[in-house]
Every structure is written in structure tokens, then in C-alpha cells.
Design a protein around this motif. Structure first.
Motif, PDB file in Angstrom:
ATOM      1  N   CYS A 122      38.938  27.554  86.906  1.00  0.00           N
ATOM      2  CA  CYS A 122      39.676  26.820  85.663  1.00  0.00           C
ATOM      3  C   CYS A 122      40.801  25.860  86.337  1.00  0.00           C
ATOM      4  N   ASP A 134      39.838  24.161  80.642  1.00  0.00           N
ATOM      5  CA  ASP A 134      38.989  24.786  81.292  1.00  0.00           C
ATOM      6  C   ASP A 134      38.543  26.035  80.801  1.00  0.00           C
ATOM      7  N   ARG A 135      37.212  26.279  80.719  1.00  0.00           N
ATOM      8  CA  ARG A 135      36.777  27.689  80.177  1.00  0.00           C
ATOM      9  C   ARG A 135      35.915  28.199  81.269  1.00  0.00           C
ATOM     10  N   HIS A 136      35.941  29.494  81.142  1.00  0.00           N
ATOM     11  CA  HIS A 136      35.181  30.597  81.911  1.00  0.00           C
ATOM     12  C   HIS A 136      34.758  32.061  80.865  1.00  0.00           C
ATOM     13  N   TYR A 188      42.715  29.845  82.304  1.00  0.00           N
ATOM     14  CA  TYR A 188      43.435  29.999  83.601  1.00  0.00           C
ATOM     15  C   TYR A 188      44.431  31.298  83.796  1.00  0.00           C
TER      16      TYR A 188
END
Length: 278
Positions: free
Chosen positions: A62, A69-71, A152
Motif C-alpha cells: 500500500c 490502497d487496499r490489502h 497502510y
């Protein structure tokens, strides 16, 4: 989802029970308190390695946009393993506390009761509060109030667990009678370094990263993020600063003691809850 949650709820108690069965067969002179303490530390180290690994994966994935941003690990790790571990660890800490006084022959520790639970909560209040705060603050923020942003920073919070294996190794070395060896001294330095970087410096670093993303100075960041985020960070950071100060004091006393005499126990080898720091 429930099957995954159950797997986390089974993993940590299962490992704890397995270590409690295996350790007495290897270390026959250990008391029940020794076995429970080391079992708890080993499970804590395993969880810490898992959390740190998840944090590295999330942070490295990220870095392009720290806000959007994704995870998938940022949320699912908290549900699958974070919540079960924190719930388990409160119980494991209670058992460690109970058996530590039980082997000393305290009259109040002839069996589990509300009195022993109250004694545990009073003696380990800050640690219990820390675990409860993670369950009641970090969990809701992670699941409901982030608006699918900030993976993040969740990954950064996972990295706070990096110091735990070093703390646990120190305890295990003491149980093995190796508190005077070079490994224990090096590990003590790693405890202080990893604790300072991952549990203290990490928080201003996250504010700096947020400010850099929006082009604002770091001192303005607290006024640009929700109050709940500031309070959550403060609730997590405050006990870390307290524990770090105590660890530094213990390290200083160790240094003075080693300069004046040899063969005395290291202050960092105390079984006080402050050295757990999770």
C-alpha cells in the motif's frame, strides 16, 4: 468467515495447551508457573511473527497511495487472528499470574475464584486495559469507521508486535538459566531498540507519512484527522511510552549493577508484567 474466526480461536489456545504438555517432558524441574509462563511467551511470539509478517505485506503493498490502497490482510487478519489472540491472551496472562502465586503457597491461590481474578486485574491492570482497548478501539476503527481507507496505517500497527519475540526470548533464556550469557545481553539491547522504533517512533512516523501525502506539516496532522483516530493512537501509545521508560530504568540499573558486581540477576529478567509490553 466464522470458520476462519474459529481457526484463530482454536490456534492460540491449542498451541498453549500443546506447549504445556510438551515442556514438562523436556524440562522436568520446571514448576507449573514456569511451564505456563514459557508457554504463554511462545504463543505470544508466534502471534507476533504472524502479525509482523502481515504488517510487512500490507505496508509494502500500500505504499503507492497510503490512503486509498487496499490489502485484504488489513481487515481479515484483525478478525481472523487479532481478536481471538487478544481474547486468549487475557486468559493466558491470568493463568500465568495465578500459578506464579500458587507455587509460592499464597492462601488465596488454592483455587480459581473471583478473588484471584480481582487480584490479577489489579496487579496487571495496565496490560488488561491495553488488551481491552485494542479490542474496543482498534477493532471498531478497523472494521467500521475507516471507510475502506488507511490499510497502510493498519499494517503499520501490526508492526508494533516486532518487539514481542525479543521480550519473550529474554524470559525463556531466564527460565533456562542463561541470563548471564552474551545472548541475553544482546537480546536486551534488541528489546529496547525494537520497542523504541516499533512502539514509539512508529506513531509520529505515521503522522509524518499522512502529512507528506497531503502536503501538510506533521504538527497539523492531528487537526486534519478524526478525533477518534487521535484518541485511538493516544490510547495505544501512552502505555508504550510508560513501559519503555520502565525498561530504560531497568536497563540502567542493570548497567550499574554489572559495573559494581558480577553474578547478580538482570533487572530485565523481572517477571513483572511491564516487560510483556503487548
Amino acid at each position: 468467515m466464522w470458520r476462519v474466526l474459529v481457526s484463530g480461536a482454536v490456534l492460540f489456545p491449542g498451541l498453549f495447551l500443546a506447549f504445556r504438555k510438551a515442556l514438562p517432558a523436556v524440562f522436568k524441574r520446571w514448576t507449573e508457573a514456569d511451564v505456563v509462563l514459557v508457554s504463554e511467551r511462545l504463543v505470544s511470539s508466534i502471534h507476533a511473527i504472524m502479525a509482523t509478517t502481515a504488517g510487512i505485506v500490507v505496508v509494502s503493498s500500500c505504499r503507492g497511495n497510503v490512503i486509498t490502497d487496499r490489502h485484504w490482510l488489513a481487515t481479515t487478519f484483525v478478525i481472523w487472528y487479532g481478536v481471538p489472540y487478544m481474547s486468549y491472551d487475557i486468559f493466558a496472562m491470568y493463568l500465568s499470574h495465578y500459578y506464579r502465586f500458587w507455587v509460592k503457597g499464597h492462601e488465596d491461590y488454592k483455587g480459581h475464584s473471583l478473588r484471584t481474578v480481582n487480584s490479577f486485574v489489579r496487579k496487571e491492570f495496565l496490560l488488561v486495559l491495553h488488551h481491552i482497548a485494542l479490542l474496543t478501539i482498534l477493532l471498531p476503527i478497523t472494521l467500521f469507521f475507516r471507510k475502506e481507507q488507511g490499510d497502510y496505517f493498519i499494517g503499520c500497527l501490526f508492526l508494533t508486535e516486532l518487539s514481542t519475540p525479543f521480550v519473550s526470548l529474554g524470559k525463556i533464556l531466564i527460565q533456562l538459566g542463561m541470563q548471564d550469557c552474551w545472548l541475553h545481553k544482546v537480546n536486551g539491547g534488541m528489546v529496547l531498540l525494537s520497542f523504541f522504533l516499533c512502539r514509539i517512533v512508529l506513531f509520529p512516523y505515521m503522522y509524518w507519512v499522512y502529512g507528506a501525502h497531503y502536503g501538510i506539516p506533521v504538527y497539523s496532522v492531528p487537526f486534519h484527522i478524526p478525533l477518534s483516530a487521535n484518541l485511538g493512537n493516544l490510547c495505544i501509545l501512552a502505555p508504550q511510552v510508560y513501559w519503555f521508560v520502565l525498561l530504560c530504568r531497568k536497563g540502567y540499573r542493570l548497567y550499574k549493577r554489572q559495573c559494581s558486581t558480577k553474578g547478580q540477576d538482570s533487572p530485565l529478567s523481572s517477571t513483572e508484567p511491564l516487560s510483556k509490553a503487548e
